[in-house]
Design a protein around this motif. Structure first.
Motif, PDB file in Angstrom:
ATOM      1  N   VAL A  36      -3.978 -53.628 -84.662  1.00 56.63           N
ATOM      2  CA  VAL A  36      -4.568 -54.090 -85.212  1.00 56.63           C
ATOM      3  C   VAL A  36      -5.830 -53.153 -85.766  1.00 56.63           C
ATOM      4  O   VAL A  36      -6.320 -53.451 -86.915  1.00 56.63           O
ATOM      5  CB  VAL A  36      -4.798 -55.000 -84.874  1.00 56.63           C
ATOM      6  N   VAL A  37      -6.550 -52.204 -84.937  1.00 51.98           N
ATOM      7  CA  VAL A  37      -7.639 -51.408 -84.963  1.00 51.98           C
ATOM      8  C   VAL A  37      -7.349 -50.809 -86.821  1.00 51.98           C
ATOM      9  O   VAL A  37      -8.155 -50.201 -87.182  1.00 51.98           O
ATOM     10  CB  VAL A  37      -8.282 -50.993 -84.139  1.00 51.98           C
ATOM     11  N   SER A  38      -6.254 -49.843 -86.203  1.00 58.00           N
ATOM     12  CA  SER A  38      -5.779 -49.033 -87.567  1.00 58.00           C
ATOM     13  C   SER A  38      -5.466 -50.189 -88.609  1.00 58.00           C
ATOM     14  O   SER A  38      -6.593 -49.152 -89.359  1.00 58.00           O
ATOM     15  CB  SER A  38      -4.338 -48.545 -87.106  1.00 58.00           C
ATOM     16  N   ASN A  39      -5.542 -50.537 -88.991  1.00 61.06           N
ATOM     17  CA  ASN A  39      -4.947 -52.717 -89.648  1.00 61.06           C
ATOM     18  C   ASN A  39      -6.530 -52.645 -90.580  1.00 61.06           C
ATOM     19  O   ASN A  39      -6.886 -52.230 -92.059  1.00 61.06           O
ATOM     20  CB  ASN A  39      -4.421 -53.265 -89.656  1.00 61.06           C
ATOM     21  N   GLU A  44     -10.595 -52.125 -94.404  1.00 62.21           N
ATOM     22  CA  GLU A  44     -12.224 -51.737 -94.644  1.00 62.21           C
ATOM     23  C   GLU A  44     -12.808 -51.307 -95.686  1.00 62.21           C
ATOM     24  O   GLU A  44     -12.468 -50.777 -97.301  1.00 62.21           O
ATOM     25  CB  GLU A  44     -12.965 -51.569 -93.459  1.00 62.21           C
ATOM     26  N   ALA A  45     -11.656 -49.323 -95.934  1.00 65.31           N
ATOM     27  CA  ALA A  45     -11.367 -48.466 -96.153  1.00 65.31           C
ATOM     28  C   ALA A  45     -11.392 -48.871 -97.911  1.00 65.31           C
ATOM     29  O   ALA A  45     -11.697 -48.553 -98.822  1.00 65.31           O
ATOM     30  CB  ALA A  45     -10.583 -47.547 -96.107  1.00 65.31           C
ATOM     31  N   ALA A  46     -10.009 -49.597 -98.671  1.00 66.90           N
ATOM     32  CA  ALA A  46      -9.455 -50.190 -99.599  1.00 66.90           C
ATOM     33  C   ALA A  46     -10.443 -51.419 -99.896  1.00 66.90           C
ATOM     34  O   ALA A  46     -10.952 -51.100-100.692  1.00 66.90           O
ATOM     35  CB  ALA A  46      -7.890 -51.407 -99.152  1.00 66.90           C
ATOM     36  N   LYS A  47     -10.875 -51.980 -99.026  1.00 66.00           N
ATOM     37  CA  LYS A  47     -12.082 -52.553 -99.512  1.00 66.00           C
ATOM     38  C   LYS A  47     -13.541 -51.953-100.151  1.00 66.00           C
ATOM     39  O   LYS A  47     -13.849 -52.418-101.333  1.00 66.00           O
ATOM     40  CB  LYS A  47     -13.044 -53.672 -98.049  1.00 66.00           C
ATOM     41  N   GLN A  48     -13.635 -50.744 -99.385  1.00 65.54           N
ATOM     42  CA  GLN A  48     -15.145 -50.329-100.325  1.00 65.54           C
ATOM     43  C   GLN A  48     -14.204 -49.613-101.413  1.00 65.54           C
ATOM     44  O   GLN A  48     -15.473 -49.356-102.132  1.00 65.54           O
ATOM     45  CB  GLN A  48     -15.421 -49.358 -99.190  1.00 65.54           C
TER      46      GLN A  48
END
Length: 113
Positions: A36-39, A44-48
């Motif tokens: 879950v943390v990894s996802n 978050e990286a994809a949103k950025q």
């Protein structure tokens, strides 16, 4: 006595099974938590990344509009011939005098008669 020994051994095995099952569940829980943390991090990286791309798109669209406005204004101004102020033809410079050139205008009434 065998019965007593067999009966007393069963609760120990049952406790061991429960302990092992608990350890497996805890391990599964930790694995799922890591996933879950990894996802979340990937999301978050994809949103950025998406936000950066959207900001670049906004910038490029504004830049394109600005350049088109400039192009429409430089077509009008750049391609017009540059007008150099010329001295009026009525004026001339002579060694002896500077002044208006004499223009002879005939009277219209005289021409009509």
């Amino acid at each position: 006595m065998k019965r007593v020994a067999v009966n007393s051994a069963q609760p120990v095995d049952e406790e061991a099974k429960l302990k092992f099952r608990h350890q497996r569940l805890v391990q599964d829980h930790l694995d799922l938590q890591k996933e879950v943390v990894s996802n979340k991090n990937k999301l978050e990286a994809a949103k950025q990344k998406r936000d950066i791309l959207l900001a670049e798109i906004r910038f490029l669209r504004r830049r394109q509009r600005h350049l088109l406005e400039i192009k429409n204004k430089e077509k009008k101004t750049v391609w017009e011939p540059i007008r150099v102020e010329k001295k009026p033809k009525k004026w001339f410079i002579n060694d002896k005098r500077v002044g208006k050139k004499k223009i002879q205008v005939q009277d219209e009434v005289a021409l009509n008669v």
